[in-house]
Design a protein around this motif. Structure first.
Motif, PDB file in Angstrom:
ATOM      1  N   ARG A 102       0.781  -1.206  -0.128  1.00 58.46           N
ATOM      2  CA  ARG A 102       0.048   0.138   0.026  1.00 58.46           C
ATOM      3  C   ARG A 102       0.961   1.218  -0.231  1.00 58.46           C
ATOM      4  NH1 ARG A 102      -5.273  -1.050   3.833  1.00 58.46           N
ATOM      5  NH2 ARG A 102      -5.926  -3.099   2.840  1.00 58.46           N
ATOM      6  N   GLY A 103       1.814   1.401  -0.709  1.00 61.08           N
ATOM      7  CA  GLY A 103       2.837   2.290  -0.598  1.00 61.08           C
ATOM      8  C   GLY A 103       2.319   3.521  -1.526  1.00 61.08           C
ATOM      9  N   GLU A 104       1.775   3.127  -2.532  1.00 62.12           N
ATOM     10  CA  GLU A 104       1.019   4.037  -3.256  1.00 62.12           C
ATOM     11  C   GLU A 104      -0.077   4.745  -2.728  1.00 62.12           C
ATOM     12  OE1 GLU A 104      -1.686   4.302  -7.333  1.00 62.12           O
ATOM     13  OE2 GLU A 104      -0.001   2.955  -7.473  1.00 62.12           O
ATOM     14  N   GLN A 105      -0.737   4.046  -1.893  1.00 60.85           N
ATOM     15  CA  GLN A 105      -1.812   4.871  -1.204  1.00 60.85           C
ATOM     16  C   GLN A 105      -1.344   5.799  -0.341  1.00 60.85           C
ATOM     17  OE1 GLN A 105      -1.818   1.787  -2.508  1.00 60.85           O
ATOM     18  NE2 GLN A 105      -3.950   1.076  -3.008  1.00 60.85           N
ATOM     19  N   ALA A 106      -0.325   5.667   0.421  1.00 59.99           N
ATOM     20  CA  ALA A 106       0.190   6.394   1.371  1.00 59.99           C
ATOM     21  C   ALA A 106       0.378   7.975   0.958  1.00 59.99           C
ATOM     22  CB  ALA A 106       1.722   6.089   1.871  1.00 59.99           C
ATOM     23  N   VAL A 215      -5.004  18.855  -8.909  1.00 62.49           N
ATOM     24  CA  VAL A 215      -4.195  17.659  -8.591  1.00 62.49           C
ATOM     25  C   VAL A 215      -4.317  16.670  -9.850  1.00 62.49           C
ATOM     26  CG1 VAL A 215      -4.135  15.511  -7.219  1.00 62.49           C
ATOM     27  CG2 VAL A 215      -4.796  17.794  -6.214  1.00 62.49           C
ATOM     28  N   ALA A 216      -3.377  16.258 -10.505  1.00 59.78           N
ATOM     29  CA  ALA A 216      -3.560  15.209 -11.551  1.00 59.78           C
ATOM     30  C   ALA A 216      -3.127  13.758 -10.898  1.00 59.78           C
ATOM     31  CB  ALA A 216      -2.326  15.431 -12.569  1.00 59.78           C
ATOM     32  N   VAL A 217      -3.874  12.857 -11.429  1.00 63.42           N
ATOM     33  CA  VAL A 217      -3.759  11.547 -11.155  1.00 63.42           C
ATOM     34  C   VAL A 217      -3.714  10.512 -12.462  1.00 63.42           C
ATOM     35  CG1 VAL A 217      -5.025   9.506 -10.274  1.00 63.42           C
ATOM     36  CG2 VAL A 217      -5.349  11.844  -9.196  1.00 63.42           C
ATOM     37  N   THR A 218      -2.255   9.963 -12.686  1.00 63.41           N
ATOM     38  CA  THR A 218      -1.944   9.581 -13.889  1.00 63.41           C
ATOM     39  C   THR A 218      -1.073   8.604 -14.002  1.00 63.41           C
ATOM     40  OG1 THR A 218      -1.338  10.340 -16.141  1.00 63.41           O
ATOM     41  CG2 THR A 218      -0.257  11.542 -14.272  1.00 63.41           C
ATOM     42  N   HIS A 227       1.987  20.080 -18.509  1.00 63.52           N
ATOM     43  CA  HIS A 227       1.081  21.103 -18.479  1.00 63.52           C
ATOM     44  C   HIS A 227       0.969  22.153 -17.310  1.00 63.52           C
ATOM     45  CE1 HIS A 227      -2.063  19.287 -21.428  1.00 63.52           C
ATOM     46  NE2 HIS A 227      -1.223  18.109 -21.309  1.00 63.52           N
ATOM     47  N   GLY A 228       2.236  22.125 -16.690  1.00 60.64           N
ATOM     48  CA  GLY A 228       2.279  22.840 -15.476  1.00 60.64           C
ATOM     49  C   GLY A 228       1.886  22.476 -14.156  1.00 60.64           C
ATOM     50  N   ILE A 229       1.121  21.198 -14.172  1.00 64.17           N
ATOM     51  CA  ILE A 229       0.946  20.845 -13.151  1.00 64.17           C
ATOM     52  C   ILE A 229       1.735  20.400 -11.933  1.00 64.17           C
ATOM     53  CG2 ILE A 229      -1.040  18.993 -11.789  1.00 64.17           C
ATOM     54  CD1 ILE A 229      -2.136  19.141 -14.533  1.00 64.17           C
ATOM     55  N   GLY A 230       1.876  20.809 -10.600  1.00 63.25           N
ATOM     56  CA  GLY A 230       2.875  20.156  -9.807  1.00 63.25           C
ATOM     57  C   GLY A 230       2.413  19.353  -8.900  1.00 63.25           C
ATOM     58  N   GLU A 231       1.027  19.347  -8.546  1.00 59.38           N
ATOM     59  CA  GLU A 231       0.482  18.408  -7.581  1.00 59.38           C
ATOM     60  C   GLU A 231      -0.075  16.870  -8.471  1.00 59.38           C
ATOM     61  OE1 GLU A 231      -0.123  17.402  -3.614  1.00 59.38           O
ATOM     62  OE2 GLU A 231      -0.220  19.478  -4.057  1.00 59.38           O
ATOM     63  N   ILE A 232       0.961  15.954  -8.330  1.00 63.80           N
ATOM     64  CA  ILE A 232       0.623  14.720  -9.169  1.00 63.80           C
ATOM     65  C   ILE A 232       0.523  13.609  -8.357  1.00 63.80           C
ATOM     66  CG2 ILE A 232       1.483  13.492 -11.040  1.00 63.80           C
ATOM     67  CD1 ILE A 232       2.938  15.779 -11.945  1.00 63.80           C
ATOM     68  N   LEU A 233      -0.277  12.631  -8.364  1.00 67.67           N
ATOM     69  CA  LEU A 233      -0.495  11.484  -7.883  1.00 67.67           C
ATOM     70  C   LEU A 233      -0.430  10.212  -8.765  1.00 67.67           C
ATOM     71  CD1 LEU A 233      -3.127  12.056  -4.960  1.00 67.67           C
ATOM     72  CD2 LEU A 233      -0.670  11.617  -4.567  1.00 67.67           C
ATOM     73  N   PRO A 234       0.772   9.454  -9.050  1.00 66.13           N
ATOM     74  CA  PRO A 234       1.014   8.648 -10.158  1.00 66.13           C
ATOM     75  C   PRO A 234       0.124   7.273  -9.550  1.00 66.13           C
ATOM     76  CG  PRO A 234       2.944   8.657  -8.766  1.00 66.13           C
ATOM     77  CD  PRO A 234       2.038   9.592  -8.293  1.00 66.13           C
ATOM     78  N   PHE A 235      -0.169   6.634 -10.497  1.00 66.85           N
ATOM     79  CA  PHE A 235      -0.603   5.188 -10.502  1.00 66.85           C
ATOM     80  C   PHE A 235       0.246   4.349 -11.614  1.00 66.85           C
ATOM     81  CE2 PHE A 235      -3.886   6.731 -12.946  1.00 66.85           C
ATOM     82  CZ  PHE A 235      -4.284   5.905 -13.939  1.00 66.85           C
ATOM     83  N   ALA A 236       0.317   2.852 -11.353  1.00 63.07           N
ATOM     84  CA  ALA A 236       1.049   2.060 -12.234  1.00 63.07           C
ATOM     85  C   ALA A 236       0.202   2.100 -13.581  1.00 63.07           C
ATOM     86  CB  ALA A 236       1.090   0.794 -11.351  1.00 63.07           C
ATOM     87  N   GLU A 237       0.995   1.666 -14.541  1.00 61.01           N
ATOM     88  CA  GLU A 237       0.629   1.428 -15.936  1.00 61.01           C
ATOM     89  C   GLU A 237      -0.177   0.264 -16.000  1.00 61.01           C
ATOM     90  OE1 GLU A 237       0.028   2.006 -20.118  1.00 61.01           O
ATOM     91  OE2 GLU A 237       0.948   3.419 -18.686  1.00 61.01           O
ATOM     92  N   SER A 238       0.043  -0.664 -15.137  1.00 62.47           N
ATOM     93  CA  SER A 238      -0.719  -2.194 -15.060  1.00 62.47           C
ATOM     94  C   SER A 238      -1.949  -2.086 -14.408  1.00 62.47           C
ATOM     95  CB  SER A 238       0.359  -3.060 -14.309  1.00 62.47           C
ATOM     96  OG  SER A 238       0.744  -2.562 -13.230  1.00 62.47           O
ATOM     97  N   VAL A 239      -2.427  -0.773 -14.229  1.00 58.43           N
ATOM     98  CA  VAL A 239      -3.906  -0.629 -13.378  1.00 58.43           C
ATOM     99  C   VAL A 239      -4.512  -0.149 -14.543  1.00 58.43           C
ATOM    100  CG1 VAL A 239      -5.111   0.277 -11.538  1.00 58.43           C
ATOM    101  CG2 VAL A 239      -2.882  -0.378 -11.187  1.00 58.43           C
ATOM    102  N   GLY A 240      -5.642  -0.951 -14.915  1.00 56.23           N
ATOM    103  CA  GLY A 240      -6.558  -0.671 -16.030  1.00 56.23           C
ATOM    104  C   GLY A 240      -7.457   0.377 -15.406  1.00 56.23           C
ATOM    105  N   SER A 244      -9.156   0.970 -11.627  1.00 62.50           N
ATOM    106  CA  SER A 244      -8.422   1.933 -11.122  1.00 62.50           C
ATOM    107  C   SER A 244      -8.738   2.663  -9.632  1.00 62.50           C
ATOM    108  CB  SER A 244      -8.024   2.956 -11.802  1.00 62.50           C
ATOM    109  OG  SER A 244      -9.211   3.847 -12.400  1.00 62.50           O
ATOM    110  N   LEU A 245      -9.918   2.469  -9.217  1.00 64.07           N
ATOM    111  CA  LEU A 245     -10.569   3.218  -8.180  1.00 64.07           C
ATOM    112  C   LEU A 245      -9.685   2.858  -6.718  1.00 64.07           C
ATOM    113  CD1 LEU A 245     -12.421   1.246  -5.845  1.00 64.07           C
ATOM    114  CD2 LEU A 245     -13.981   1.245  -8.073  1.00 64.07           C
ATOM    115  N   TRP A 246      -8.988   1.638  -6.771  1.00 66.30           N
ATOM    116  CA  TRP A 246      -8.212   1.218  -5.606  1.00 66.30           C
ATOM    117  C   TRP A 246      -6.816   2.230  -5.511  1.00 66.30           C
ATOM    118  CZ3 TRP A 246     -11.909  -1.562  -3.466  1.00 66.30           C
ATOM    119  CH2 TRP A 246     -12.569  -2.287  -4.136  1.00 66.30           C
ATOM    120  N   SER A 247      -6.552   2.745  -6.692  1.00 70.58           N
ATOM    121  CA  SER A 247      -5.354   3.585  -6.568  1.00 70.58           C
ATOM    122  C   SER A 247      -5.436   4.977  -6.117  1.00 70.58           C
ATOM    123  CB  SER A 247      -4.808   3.567  -8.173  1.00 70.58           C
ATOM    124  OG  SER A 247      -5.598   4.225  -8.939  1.00 70.58           O
ATOM    125  N   ALA A 248      -4.859   5.825  -6.711  1.00 67.87           N
ATOM    126  CA  ALA A 248      -5.044   7.294  -6.408  1.00 67.87           C
ATOM    127  C   ALA A 248      -6.151   7.913  -7.125  1.00 67.87           C
ATOM    128  CB  ALA A 248      -3.742   8.149  -6.639  1.00 67.87           C
TER     129      ALA A 248
END
Length: 507
Positions: A102-106, A215-218, A227-240, A244-248
């Motif tokens: 659950r590191g990504e969710q932290a 906040v960008a989630v990508t 696009h100039g966005i500084g607040e970004i929460l990434p998620f893995a390419e392997s999450v369809g 994806s609701l379990w991710s950011a």
């Protein structure tokens, strides 16, 4: 060997040529039917006993699970191995729920806590911009669990039709609004177009730094930064997207209802994951449901499955499941690219009870289609009004399944019609129409997490039983490509109707 090439598949084809069972007779013939086909997991009862499958059917389907190596595919899914061969990818959404991963969710939880504490200013509204799974999942979570949340109100804008975004604007004050932009690739046409219009709206409303309110989630953070966005929460390419609701992507729930609600959602999903991974097939709720789905669609000729949520908080469950099931298993080729000689995913549709009873249930009870129906209900109400509301709601839910099964005999119809033959024909019901009922003891984050995990596992298991790839979506991609071509003004090479429509619309 693909599942449909196995002896187990041939045995099921032979079984499909026999007379379908009368469901009520099965209760007498199979003394353990109710206990065997109504497993309870994590506060949810999955009653599949009213479906038109006997113990013989499930034994034959268990043999298909062995022939299809469902256990092996399940292990690959849980272990992060490739289960999407056409794109060479794993599908890692299940790992997001495991406590050890659950590191990504932290980062998600920390961001939600900061926003709730006012780190980005006095935020009273959130406009969540995405499409497909990037919108359906978060919208379902917030609609189901957010009513009593104490965080900002959440408004979801998905459609490229500007009316969707305009409605969100009308409900918000720009100086108190945060934007969440979700796109896996951060190239999604609808999302980026809506984001630009939302930024223009913030600027026009007096927000000095509109991009600072995003906040960008990508899975493509570099593109979001461009696009100039500084607040970004990434998620893995392997999450369809539809997983994806379990991710950011689930950030709106954590903001609206608090980080603890999101953690509880994960806990409930993980509990169901363990059940799916560890329980024998004929006691395994997602596997049993998947077996029934495959039998009904591929062997029994039932092309649709209706889902009715008898709880207003779950009103978005049917459209959410439409994407999950039809985008995952709406395929005509096997995972090796060869054609499949049978019907795959049923067409998922549905609505909300009791509203739907006054709209579509006429066809379900007396129409010429007798396809399976699924009811989803919650024992505890989500309101403090007179208990009669919830008593009538549940009574109507259970009555539909009972009436579909029992029907009305010729003698009963004649008595009801006082001997009028024509009226008796109109008032007769064939009965023996199958249904399933899923009953939650209460609608809490952990119960909703378990329910959604159940549907994901069920969809995956059905795909494995049919030998198809549940994780690609090339049909969606084709539509995008053609839309981009037409939007650019390139109408050459299309059919006469499409070219005429483009001219008529002035495009």
């Amino acid at each position: 060997m693909l599942p449909h090439q196995s002896q187990a598949w041939a045995a099921l084809n032979a079984l499909a040529r026999t007379e379908p069972p009368r469901i009520l007779d099965l209760y007498a013939a199979e003394q353990q039917r109710l206990s065997a086909l109504a497993p309870e997991v994590g506060g949810i009862r999955f009653d599949l006993s009213k479906l038109p499958l006997s113990a013989t059917h499930f034994e034959a389907l268990e043999a298909l699970a062995e022939a299809a190596d469902l256990a092996g595919w399940r292990t690959k899914l849980a272990g992060g191995e490739v289960v999407n061969p056409s794109e060479g990818r794993a599908a890692t959404h299940m790992a997001l729920r495991a406590p050890e991963h659950r590191g990504e969710q932290a980062a998600l939880l920390e961001t939600a806590a900061r926003i709730r504490a006012g780190a980005l200013g006095p935020i009273h509204h959130i406009i969540h911009i995405g499409i497909g799974g990037s919108a359906l999942g978060p919208q379902l979570l917030v609609d189901a669990l957010g009513a009593r949340g104490d965080g900002p109100e959440v408004h979801v804008a998905a459609n490229i039709d500007g009316t969707a975004l305009a409605r969100a604007f009308a409900a918000c004050n720009p100086v108190e609004t945060l934007l969440i932009a979700v796109s896996k690739t951060f190239t999604t046409q609808e999302t980026l177009t809506n984001l630009k219009s939302a930024l223009d709206w913030l600027a026009a409303g007096g927000v000095a730094d509109p991009v600072g309110r995003v906040v960008a989630v990508t899975a493509a953070p570099d593109k979001a930064r461009a696009h100039g966005i500084g607040e970004i929460l990434p998620f893995a390419e392997s999450v369809g997207g539809r997983y994806s609701l379990w991710s950011a992507v689930g950030l709106p729930l954590a903001i609206r209802a608090g980080p603890q609600a999101f953690e509880a959602l994960l806990d409930g999903a993980h509990r169901m994951d363990r059940h799916f991974l560890e329980t024998p097939w004929l006691s395994n709720a997602p596997a049993l449901a998947a077996m029934a789905d495959v039998w009904l669609a591929a062997f029994a000729g039932k092309p649709t499955r209706a889902i009715f949520a008898y709880d207003e908080r779950l009103r978005l469950l049917p459209p959410y499941l439409q994407q999950l099931e039809m985008e995952s298993n709406g395929k005509s080729v096997a995972r090796d690219g060869t054609p499949l000689p049978f019907d795959t995913a049923a067409i998922s549709w549905g609505g909300t009870g009791t509203d739907a009873q006054h709209a579509v249930f006429q066809l379900l009870h007396q129409g010429t289609h007798a396809d399976p129906i699924e009811f989803v209900a919650v024992r505890e109400p989500g309101h403090d009004l007179d208990p009669i509301h919830h008593r009538l709601l549940l009574a109507n839910c259970f009555a539909q399944g009972a009436a579909l099964l029992k029907g009305r005999t010729r003698a009963e119809a004649l008595a009801e019609a006082k001997g009028d033959e024509a009226l008796a024909n109109a008032k007769g019901f064939p009965g023996n129409r199958g249904s399933a009922t899923i009953l939650l003891d209460k609608l809490t984050p952990d119960r909703l997490g378990a329910l959604l995990s159940f549907y994901e596992a069920r969809t995956f298991a059905a795909g494995a039983l049919m030998g198809l790839n549940s994780f690609d979506q090339w049909g969606v991609e084709l539509g995008k490509q053609v839309a981009n071509q037409l939007a650019s003004g390139d109408t050459g090479g299309f059919d006469p109707s499409t070219e005429a429509l483009m001219r008529a619309a002035g495009l």
